[in-house]
Write a protein that holds these residues in place. Sequence first.
Motif, PDB file in Angstrom:
ATOM      1  N   UNK A  24       1.758  -5.342  15.681  1.00  0.00           N
ATOM      2  CA  UNK A  24       1.050  -4.592  16.692  1.00  0.00           C
ATOM      3  C   UNK A  24       0.480  -3.321  16.097  1.00  0.00           C
ATOM      4  N   UNK A  25       0.490  -2.254  16.868  1.00  0.00           N
ATOM      5  CA  UNK A  25      -0.045  -0.969  16.412  1.00  0.00           C
ATOM      6  C   UNK A  25       1.108   0.002  16.161  1.00  0.00           C
ATOM      7  N   UNK A  26       1.231   0.438  14.917  1.00  0.00           N
ATOM      8  CA  UNK A  26       2.228   1.437  14.542  1.00  0.00           C
ATOM      9  C   UNK A  26       1.503   2.740  14.254  1.00  0.00           C
ATOM     10  N   UNK A  27       1.875   3.797  14.945  1.00  0.00           N
ATOM     11  CA  UNK A  27       1.231   5.092  14.736  1.00  0.00           C
ATOM     12  C   UNK A  27       2.103   5.992  13.884  1.00  0.00           C
ATOM     13  N   UNK A  28       1.454   6.663  12.933  1.00  0.00           N
ATOM     14  CA  UNK A  28       2.100   7.709  12.154  1.00  0.00           C
ATOM     15  C   UNK A  28       1.651   9.034  12.756  1.00  0.00           C
ATOM     16  N   UNK A  29       2.587   9.773  13.313  1.00  0.00           N
ATOM     17  CA  UNK A  29       2.236  11.000  14.015  1.00  0.00           C
ATOM     18  C   UNK A  29       2.914  12.192  13.376  1.00  0.00           C
ATOM     19  N   UNK A  30       2.134  13.240  13.182  1.00  0.00           N
ATOM     20  CA  UNK A  30       2.684  14.468  12.643  1.00  0.00           C
ATOM     21  C   UNK A  30       1.603  15.523  12.540  1.00  0.00           C
ATOM     22  N   UNK A  31       2.010  16.755  12.397  1.00  0.00           N
ATOM     23  CA  UNK A  31       1.056  17.847  12.277  1.00  0.00           C
ATOM     24  C   UNK A  31       0.408  17.819  10.902  1.00  0.00           C
ATOM     25  N   UNK A  32      -0.665  18.576  10.725  1.00  0.00           N
ATOM     26  CA  UNK A  32      -1.355  18.641   9.437  1.00  0.00           C
ATOM     27  C   UNK A  32      -0.371  19.062   8.347  1.00  0.00           C
ATOM     28  N   UNK A  33      -0.414  18.350   7.206  1.00  0.00           N
ATOM     29  CA  UNK A  33       0.480  18.654   6.102  1.00  0.00           C
ATOM     30  C   UNK A  33       1.823  17.981   6.163  1.00  0.00           C
ATOM     31  N   UNK A  34       2.030  17.123   7.173  1.00  0.00           N
ATOM     32  CA  UNK A  34       3.339  16.471   7.312  1.00  0.00           C
ATOM     33  C   UNK A  34       3.526  15.298   6.362  1.00  0.00           C
ATOM     34  N   UNK A  35       2.416  14.791   5.769  1.00  0.00           N
ATOM     35  CA  UNK A  35       2.535  13.691   4.810  1.00  0.00           C
ATOM     36  C   UNK A  35       1.959  12.372   5.275  1.00  0.00           C
ATOM     37  N   UNK A  36       1.175  12.375   6.343  1.00  0.00           N
ATOM     38  CA  UNK A  36       0.650  11.122   6.888  1.00  0.00           C
ATOM     39  C   UNK A  36      -0.260  10.402   5.888  1.00  0.00           C
ATOM     40  N   UNK A  37      -1.217  11.127   5.329  1.00  0.00           N
ATOM     41  CA  UNK A  37      -2.150  10.504   4.389  1.00  0.00           C
ATOM     42  C   UNK A  37      -1.443  10.110   3.102  1.00  0.00           C
ATOM     43  N   UNK A  38      -0.489  10.902   2.667  1.00  0.00           N
ATOM     44  CA  UNK A  38       0.301  10.544   1.483  1.00  0.00           C
ATOM     45  C   UNK A  38       0.994   9.205   1.687  1.00  0.00           C
ATOM     46  N   UNK A  39       1.579   9.010   2.852  1.00  0.00           N
ATOM     47  CA  UNK A  39       2.277   7.761   3.145  1.00  0.00           C
ATOM     48  C   UNK A  39       1.322   6.575   3.158  1.00  0.00           C
ATOM     49  N   UNK A  40       0.182   6.713   3.826  1.00  0.00           N
ATOM     50  CA  UNK A  40      -0.762   5.583   3.877  1.00  0.00           C
ATOM     51  C   UNK A  40      -1.316   5.268   2.491  1.00  0.00           C
ATOM     52  N   UNK A  41      -1.542   6.292   1.672  1.00  0.00           N
ATOM     53  CA  UNK A  41      -2.041   6.043   0.317  1.00  0.00           C
ATOM     54  C   UNK A  41      -1.015   5.312  -0.535  1.00  0.00           C
ATOM     55  N   UNK A  42       0.273   5.566  -0.305  1.00  0.00           N
ATOM     56  CA  UNK A  42       1.312   4.845  -1.037  1.00  0.00           C
ATOM     57  C   UNK A  42       1.377   3.392  -0.582  1.00  0.00           C
ATOM     58  N   UNK A  43       1.220   3.166   0.714  1.00  0.00           N
ATOM     59  CA  UNK A  43       1.230   1.791   1.224  1.00  0.00           C
ATOM     60  C   UNK A  43       0.027   1.019   0.706  1.00  0.00           C
ATOM     61  N   UNK A  44      -1.132   1.696   0.647  1.00  0.00           N
ATOM     62  CA  UNK A  44      -2.355   1.031   0.187  1.00  0.00           C
ATOM     63  C   UNK A  44      -2.406   0.856  -1.324  1.00  0.00           C
ATOM     64  N   UNK A  45      -1.539   1.562  -2.062  1.00  0.00           N
ATOM     65  CA  UNK A  45      -1.541   1.443  -3.512  1.00  0.00           C
ATOM     66  C   UNK A  45      -2.354   2.499  -4.217  1.00  0.00           C
ATOM     67  N   UNK A  46      -2.847   3.494  -3.470  1.00  0.00           N
ATOM     68  CA  UNK A  46      -3.641   4.565  -4.066  1.00  0.00           C
ATOM     69  C   UNK A  46      -2.760   5.631  -4.704  1.00  0.00           C
ATOM     70  N   UNK A  47      -1.514   5.747  -4.261  1.00  0.00           N
ATOM     71  CA  UNK A  47      -0.505   6.600  -4.872  1.00  0.00           C
ATOM     72  C   UNK A  47       0.739   5.759  -5.142  1.00  0.00           C
TER      73      UNK A  47
END
Length: 361
Positions: A24-47
């Motif tokens: 389904x739809x999983x949301x990553x929620x957090x304020x700016x600087x919490x690490x959301x983009x870092x996490x998605x980049x690790x899942x995608x293989x960019x980090x």
Amino acid sequence: MLDVDIAGTVGSLEFQARFASEGGVTSLFGQSGSGKTTLTNMIAGLLVPQTGRISLDGTVLFDAAQGVNLPVQERRIGHVFQDARLFPHLSVRSNLTYARWAGRRKGDRDLDEVVDLLGLSTLLERKPGRLSGGEKQRVAIGRALLSDPRLLIMDEPLASLDQARRNDILPYLDRLCGEAGIPILYVSHSIEEVARLSDTLVILSDGRTPAYGPVAEMLTRTDLGRATGRHEAGALIHGKVTGMDAAWGLTLVDIGGAVLQIPDLPAETGDTVRLRIRARDVALALEPPKGLSIRNAFEASITSISEETGPYAEILCVLNDQTIRARITRASVADLDLAAGKNVTVLIKSVAIDRRQRSLV
């Protein structure tokens, strides 16, 4: 199923994330600087994380202990960013099919299906320079879908749009989340978007994932106020449309023991809908009041009262299996002698209910 248990250091951020999603739809929620983009980049293989494991539907994408780190292209993850990143010299049609052509993937999803899903039929021959911000994002989403992904990551796709454009695109996201047929990882710092679109909610704070679970359950967690933001805190409730009051423009929604009257709800009789009610829009009374303009009043039982050091208290009330969250002053708690187990009348203004929630199948 997406299963993540990773850790690493990115710049000055000590990062550690652990969660699991059934689809389904999983949301990553957090304020700016919490690490959301870092996490998605690790899942995608960019980090690359330093330790841990990531798997998607039984396929191991990363496993530090086993030395597994699939290349980006082999992970088959579609990525939609804040900016659409369309090719300016190509038409909408060519932008849509580019990822499929570049990846040499045929895919099972038909172009016409995606065009219909995202309302792109009148845009196919245009160049990106002639598109609005919302239209560009719809094309970017379509391009990602046509790349035959196993997972679609949407990294704050509405962040660069003004409120009017967000309102334009949200109905398409409603439909996408309900009909795409693939798991979606949706990144946002907007609790409104999260409540509207997601099934599972993962909280990020300072590079950590302090909690995750069903979105309705997470939004009533009073211990997550710092991470979720108190101002927009509230609850999600489910209900069934039982009728319309055409004379007054009201839709009647049964939430199991009470019927709410909601103006301008875009639903039909028999639809099951999800509604968000902000804690700051809920009032409590010891008995049903008289002579008020508030039309939604029903009895519920207090399950918990979380008092903080400031002037406010967070109160959870239950109606059958539905949880309502209220924020009132600590002085009111004392004046009314409120306590867990006490029955109260819950008061909600009709106009305060977020009525733009997607229908549930």
